[in-house]
Every structure is written in C-alpha cells, then in structure tokens.
Design a protein around this motif. Structure first.
Motif, PDB file in Angstrom:
ATOM      1  N   UNK A  24       2.370  13.225 -19.746  1.00  0.00           N
ATOM      2  CA  UNK A  24       1.559  11.879 -19.765  1.00  0.00           C
ATOM      3  C   UNK A  24       1.877  11.162 -18.529  1.00  0.00           C
ATOM      4  N   UNK A  25       2.948  11.331 -17.749  1.00  0.00           N
ATOM      5  CA  UNK A  25       3.004  10.592 -16.407  1.00  0.00           C
ATOM      6  C   UNK A  25       2.502  11.249 -15.397  1.00  0.00           C
ATOM      7  N   UNK A  26       1.929  12.518 -15.421  1.00  0.00           N
ATOM      8  CA  UNK A  26       1.137  13.135 -14.509  1.00  0.00           C
ATOM      9  C   UNK A  26      -0.112  12.338 -14.058  1.00  0.00           C
ATOM     10  N   UNK A  27      -0.810  13.033 -12.920  1.00  0.00           N
ATOM     11  CA  UNK A  27      -1.872  12.409 -12.486  1.00  0.00           C
ATOM     12  C   UNK A  27      -3.005  12.858 -13.419  1.00  0.00           C
ATOM     13  N   UNK A  28      -3.702  12.053 -14.321  1.00  0.00           N
ATOM     14  CA  UNK A  28      -4.615  12.555 -15.150  1.00  0.00           C
ATOM     15  C   UNK A  28      -6.036  12.347 -14.495  1.00  0.00           C
ATOM     16  N   UNK A  76      -6.125   2.436 -20.607  1.00  0.00           N
ATOM     17  CA  UNK A  76      -5.353   3.165 -21.511  1.00  0.00           C
ATOM     18  C   UNK A  76      -4.645   4.369 -20.846  1.00  0.00           C
ATOM     19  N   UNK A  77      -3.353   4.215 -21.171  1.00  0.00           N
ATOM     20  CA  UNK A  77      -2.481   5.283 -20.512  1.00  0.00           C
ATOM     21  C   UNK A  77      -2.859   6.881 -21.418  1.00  0.00           C
ATOM     22  N   UNK A  78      -2.629   8.029 -20.442  1.00  0.00           N
ATOM     23  CA  UNK A  78      -2.785   9.280 -21.160  1.00  0.00           C
ATOM     24  C   UNK A  78      -2.226   9.051 -22.585  1.00  0.00           C
ATOM     25  N   UNK A 131      -7.792  20.368 -19.883  1.00  0.00           N
ATOM     26  CA  UNK A 131      -6.853  19.540 -19.200  1.00  0.00           C
ATOM     27  C   UNK A 131      -5.724  20.167 -18.895  1.00  0.00           C
ATOM     28  N   UNK A 132      -5.008  21.156 -19.875  1.00  0.00           N
ATOM     29  CA  UNK A 132      -3.933  21.923 -19.138  1.00  0.00           C
ATOM     30  C   UNK A 132      -4.187  22.523 -18.027  1.00  0.00           C
ATOM     31  N   UNK A 133      -5.459  23.203 -17.787  1.00  0.00           N
ATOM     32  CA  UNK A 133      -5.874  23.801 -16.469  1.00  0.00           C
ATOM     33  C   UNK A 133      -5.644  22.819 -15.343  1.00  0.00           C
ATOM     34  N   UNK A 134      -6.381  21.671 -15.545  1.00  0.00           N
ATOM     35  CA  UNK A 134      -6.308  20.597 -14.464  1.00  0.00           C
ATOM     36  C   UNK A 134      -4.885  20.236 -14.009  1.00  0.00           C
ATOM     37  N   UNK A 135      -4.023  20.043 -15.422  1.00  0.00           N
ATOM     38  CA  UNK A 135      -2.636  19.898 -14.843  1.00  0.00           C
ATOM     39  C   UNK A 135      -2.038  21.028 -14.505  1.00  0.00           C
ATOM     40  N   UNK A 136      -2.337  22.336 -14.596  1.00  0.00           N
ATOM     41  CA  UNK A 136      -1.504  23.241 -14.111  1.00  0.00           C
ATOM     42  C   UNK A 136      -0.341  23.715 -15.336  1.00  0.00           C
TER      43      UNK A 136
END
Length: 191
Positions: A24-28, A76-78, A131-136
């Motif tokens: 949640x703290x990563x760049x979304x 809103x945050x992630x 989303x998981x692909x985007x966040x690696x």
C-alpha cells in the motif's frame, strides 16, 4: 461445483486485500500491468463495478445500467481504496445472496444473480492480477475461483490449469499452442 455466491465475492476481495495491502505504500500511479490505467485507478474501477453490479441485482432493470456511479475520492490512499473495494464486494455479496435464483437484471441481456457474482469475482481477480503486475508482485488468481468464473462466464474455455486459462481468455497470459488473445468478452447474459 456450485454457482458463485456472496461468499466467493468476499473471498476474492479478501484475496485482493491480502496480496495488495502489504504494498500500500508503493507508487500506485504506475500502470497496472498492460492497462493504461494506474494501479490506483484499476482498484477504484473494481469498487465501481462491484457497486454497479449490486445495484443491478437489487433494482433488476431489464434494459440498461442504472444511471448512477461510484466515485472513489482521488485523495484516497491505496489502503483506503482497498477498503472501498471490500465494502463494495460486501454490498454485491449481500445483494446476490438475497436475490431469488429466478431474478434477472440487465448486463447486455438478462443476467441472473450468479452471473453478477461471477463477474464480480472475475473483475476482482483479473484486476488484482493487473495491479500485481504493475507493482512487480508475483501472484496468480486462486484455482477454485478461477475455475468457477470460467464455468459461468467462459463456457468455451479450453482445458488447462484454471488460473492460466482465465488469464489467457482475457488476454493477460499465454497458453501453449494458442495465439495470445487480443479481444474477448465474457458471456454473463443467459440465453
């Protein structure tokens, strides 16, 4: 295997939260996999669709979507957005479980409550994958839920491991011996 229910919707939303909340703290703001949407926008889209499906099930319109929309606050945050997804999943789960089996609502034709449950699970799993692909973050949809979505929404799906087939059916993955899909549509409406 039985049709998808509210419990399956909640399980999909819980899985989304389980896999994404630690990040949640990563760049979304990065793209969600191959989508043009950001990871944050993709999560907000899931909340939107789940709420829209709940409204359809409850109101049972026969010819269109209800003229309302969910807007997740752009501030809103992630983590907060994931909470909105879970709330929307809860509303759809309640609507699906309360609706009589014979109920029908519009989704490009008449759709039963189990079809809306299947679409809600599919939206949640597929966009969690994006989303998981985007966040690696390595992740695949759960096999049981993937198989249930394939049975209800993709009756022409080929044999194979359900998560891989679901991703292939929606242009998100490869299957040996098959060209990658560039367009697709699920079959939620009943004939």
């Amino acid at each position: 295997m039985s049709a998808l229910t509210g419990a399956d919707l909640l399980q999909a939303a819980d899985e989304m939260t389980r896999v994404l909340h630690p990040h949640r703290e990563r760049d979304w703001s990065v793209p969600a996999g191959t989508l043009t949407w950001s990871c944050w926008t993709t999560a907000a889209h899931v909340a939107h669709d789940l709420l829209a499906y709940a409204g359809q099930v409850v109101a049972s319109p026969t010819d269109s979507y209800l003229p309302y929309d969910l807007r997740v606050s752009p501030d809103a945050s992630p983590a907060q957005t994931l909470t909105v997804v879970r709330a929307s999943a809860g509303l759809l789960a309640t609507a699906v479980d309360a609706a009589p089996a014979h109920a029908r609502a519009w989704h490009f034709g008449p759709c039963d409550p189990t079809g809306f449950a299947a679409m809600g699970v599919a939206e949640t799993l597929l966009h969690t994958h994006d989303i998981t692909r985007g966040l690696g973050v390595p992740w695949q949809p759960p096999p049981r839920l993937s198989a249930a979505v394939l049975r209800r929404l993709f009756p022409d799906a080929p044999d194979g491991a359900a998560p891989e087939v679901l991703l292939w059916m929606t242009g998100r993955g490869d299957l040996p011996g098959r060209a990658r899909r560039t367009s697709w549509r699920w079959q939620a409406a009943l004939s």
